[in-house]
Design an enzyme around this catalytic site. Sequence first.
Site, PDB file in Angstrom:
ATOM      1  CE1 TYR A   1      -6.371  -3.774   8.449  1.00 13.77           C
ATOM      2  CE2 TYR A   1      -5.339  -5.910   8.213  1.00 13.77           C
ATOM      3  CZ  TYR A   1      -5.372  -4.514   7.602  1.00 13.77           C
ATOM      4  OH  TYR A   1      -4.765  -4.039   6.524  1.00 13.77           O
TER       5      TYR A   1
ATOM      6  CE  LYS B   1     -19.381  25.265 -27.361  1.00 13.11           C
ATOM      7  NZ  LYS B   1     -19.604  23.792 -27.234  1.00 13.11           N
TER       8      LYS B   1
ATOM      9  CE  LYS C   1      -4.403   2.793   4.886  1.00 18.95           C
ATOM     10  NZ  LYS C   1      -5.243   1.346   4.986  1.00 18.95           N
TER      11      LYS C   1
ATOM     12  CD  GLN D   1      -2.829  -2.532   2.009  1.00 18.00           C
ATOM     13  OE1 GLN D   1      -2.205  -2.807   2.885  1.00 18.00           O
ATOM     14  NE2 GLN D   1      -2.664  -3.109   0.763  1.00 18.00           N
TER      15      GLN D   1
ATOM     16  CB  SER E   1     -14.489  24.719 -28.788  1.00 15.09           C
ATOM     17  OG  SER E   1     -14.337  23.744 -29.926  1.00 15.09           O
TER      18      SER E   1
ATOM     19  CB  SER F   1      -0.856  -0.217   1.294  1.00 16.82           C
ATOM     20  OG  SER F   1      -0.223  -0.107   2.349  1.00 16.82           O
TER      21      SER F   1
ATOM     22  CB  THR G   1     -41.794  23.878  -9.788  1.00 18.93           C
ATOM     23  OG1 THR G   1     -42.886  24.102 -10.648  1.00 18.93           O
ATOM     24  CG2 THR G   1     -41.724  24.593  -8.613  1.00 18.93           C
ATOM     25  CG  HIS G   2     -42.459  20.305 -12.597  1.00 16.94           C
ATOM     26  ND1 HIS G   2     -42.715  18.876 -12.420  1.00 16.94           N
ATOM     27  CD2 HIS G   2     -43.250  21.066 -11.756  1.00 16.94           C
ATOM     28  CE1 HIS G   2     -43.565  19.213 -11.387  1.00 16.94           C
ATOM     29  NE2 HIS G   2     -43.950  20.257 -11.022  1.00 16.94           N
TER      30      HIS G   2
ATOM     31  CG  ASN H   1     -17.076  24.703 -24.252  1.00 17.49           C
ATOM     32  OD1 ASN H   1     -17.796  25.212 -24.483  1.00 17.49           O
ATOM     33  ND2 ASN H   1     -16.048  24.141 -24.679  1.00 17.49           N
TER      34      ASN H   1
ATOM     35  CD  GLU I   1     -19.330  21.212 -19.229  1.00 16.04           C
ATOM     36  OE1 GLU I   1     -19.635  20.174 -20.063  1.00 16.04           O
ATOM     37  OE2 GLU I   1     -18.702  22.390 -19.756  1.00 16.04           O
TER      38      GLU I   1
HETATM   39  N1  ARG Z   1      -1.219  -1.549   5.084  1.00 16.81           N
HETATM   40  C1  ARG Z   1      -2.062  -1.877   6.007  1.00 16.81           C
HETATM   41  C2  ARG Z   1      -3.510  -1.456   5.739  1.00 16.81           C
HETATM   42  O1  ARG Z   1      -3.590  -0.299   5.240  1.00 16.81           O
HETATM   43  C3  ARG Z   1      -1.743  -1.980   7.333  1.00 16.81           C
HETATM   44  C4  ARG Z   1      -2.129  -2.551   8.551  1.00 16.81           C
HETATM   45  C5  ARG Z   1      -1.771  -4.042   8.096  1.00 16.81           C
HETATM   46  N2  ARG Z   1      -1.908  -4.900   9.184  1.00 16.81           N
HETATM   47  C6  ARG Z   1      -1.795  -6.329   9.047  1.00 16.81           C
HETATM   48  N3  ARG Z   1      -2.242  -7.332  10.029  1.00 16.81           N
HETATM   49  N4  ARG Z   1      -1.338  -6.727   7.830  1.00 16.81           N
HETATM   50  O2  ARG Z   1      -4.490  -1.705   6.067  1.00 16.81           O
END
Ligand code: ARG
Length: 458
Positions: free
Chosen positions: A317, A283, A325, A322, A277, A23, A155-156, A285, A290
């Site tokens: 856990y 144009k 994130k 993971q 454009s 990660s 409205t609408h 835009n 958007e």
């Molecule tokens: N990189 C892991 C995560 O983001 C950290 C926690 C890892 N824990 C484990 N028991 N492997 O969740």
Amino acid sequence: MKKLWGGRFTKTAAQWVDDFGASIHFDQQLVEEDIEGSIAHVTMLGECGILPKEDVETIKKGLTKLLEKAKNGELSFSVAYEDIHLNIEKMLIDEIGPVGGKLHTGRSRNDQVATDMHLYLRKRVIEIIELIRQLQRVLVEKAERHVETLIPGYTHLQRAQPISFAHHLMAYVWMFERDRERFTESLKRINKSPLGAGALAGTTFPIDRHLTAKLLSFDSIYENSLDAVSDRDFIIEFLSHSSMLMMHLSRFCEELILWSSQEFQFIEIDDTFATGSSIMPQKKNPDMAELIRGKTGRVYGHLIALLTVMKGLPLAYNKDMQEDKEGMFDTVQTVIGSLKIFAGMIETMTVRVDMMEKATKQDFSNATELADYLAKKGVPFREAHEIVGKLVLTCLERGIFLMDLPLDVYRQASPLFEEDIYEALDPYNAVNRRTSAGGTGFTEVKKAIEKVKQMLEA
Ligand code: ARG
């Protein structure tokens, strides 16, 4: 390369397997929070007599150095160490020697990563709350200048009744106020410390969870160690509040896009927030509006993704977590970017008062005024509605508006109509008379603006 957890392993995974599990590509964004959390943890280990003071000092010095390097962007991370936690631990050991290996006493990556996420989100949510407030200020400032600017209310997407443009802007101020409340309220759950929950069961070391919580300015600690390491509600909540905020921004963007079209011509988006454009030279835009509308989709996606990740997970856990994130980081970036761009767009746009007002005069959005007129003279509203409906039909046949219909036609429809109907039909008067609480009457709008201004100063 030997893993920090490699003791019980006899074989190593292929590089591409490591890559899949790592990660560090994205959780390096947590570097400062990770080090700050570690400094608090090791301080506590010292205070509780779990590690000798000299070791604590050495570790803290090493961590402080790493923190400085992190802030200067001088750290380079390696997939070989999987995630931010192990990368920092490895760097610490490289920096101060084997004593660095004592940092992880009485702690797990499970409570560590949860702590990092809480710290990170706290910072970002506070930033977002402030940006919402700034956007509200920009809107209120615009509203103040346009209390008596008339615009058709819809409205609408059909013209319904004329309103004050300020009233329209203020509707969004209140939406954003609810967003601000939601984020603020969520802080009490974000600002809770999971640190010290260990892997899932707590620890045999005599740690002091309240001390680390205090050092990290958390308000309280998670009461249950399993819950502490496996809770991602606070992130889901963040994604949910962000989705709602983006939905509000997106609706407003949709209006800006419509209003800036040739068909409406109610506003002009400033050159600094528009694009041209590559083929059509004429144009301009509304790309930024958007894009905010479009980015709303990815935030909803992150919310659904994390809800789905969590739905089948047994305690405590699981590595699935993971996956919390990237969506969170992306949402933070999207929301912060959208709020800034949006405020800039509102601040710099040109309001075409003439076009808005022209629009309120060239339609039948004053028909309710006539019905109310008769109702006030005792005609049951339903009958008044019918009479006015027929008058609208007459106008449509003649290709004129209610304002242009001669008095004798009105009087044929109902003898209760008098000369003063023309005054009643005037959109300015129509708006001004709507003085019910929260209505578009100018006095009400001014009151609302004052109220919000006080609220924003508080
Ligand atoms: N990189 C892991 C995560 O983001 C950290 C926690 C890892 N824990 C484990 N028991 N492997 O969740």
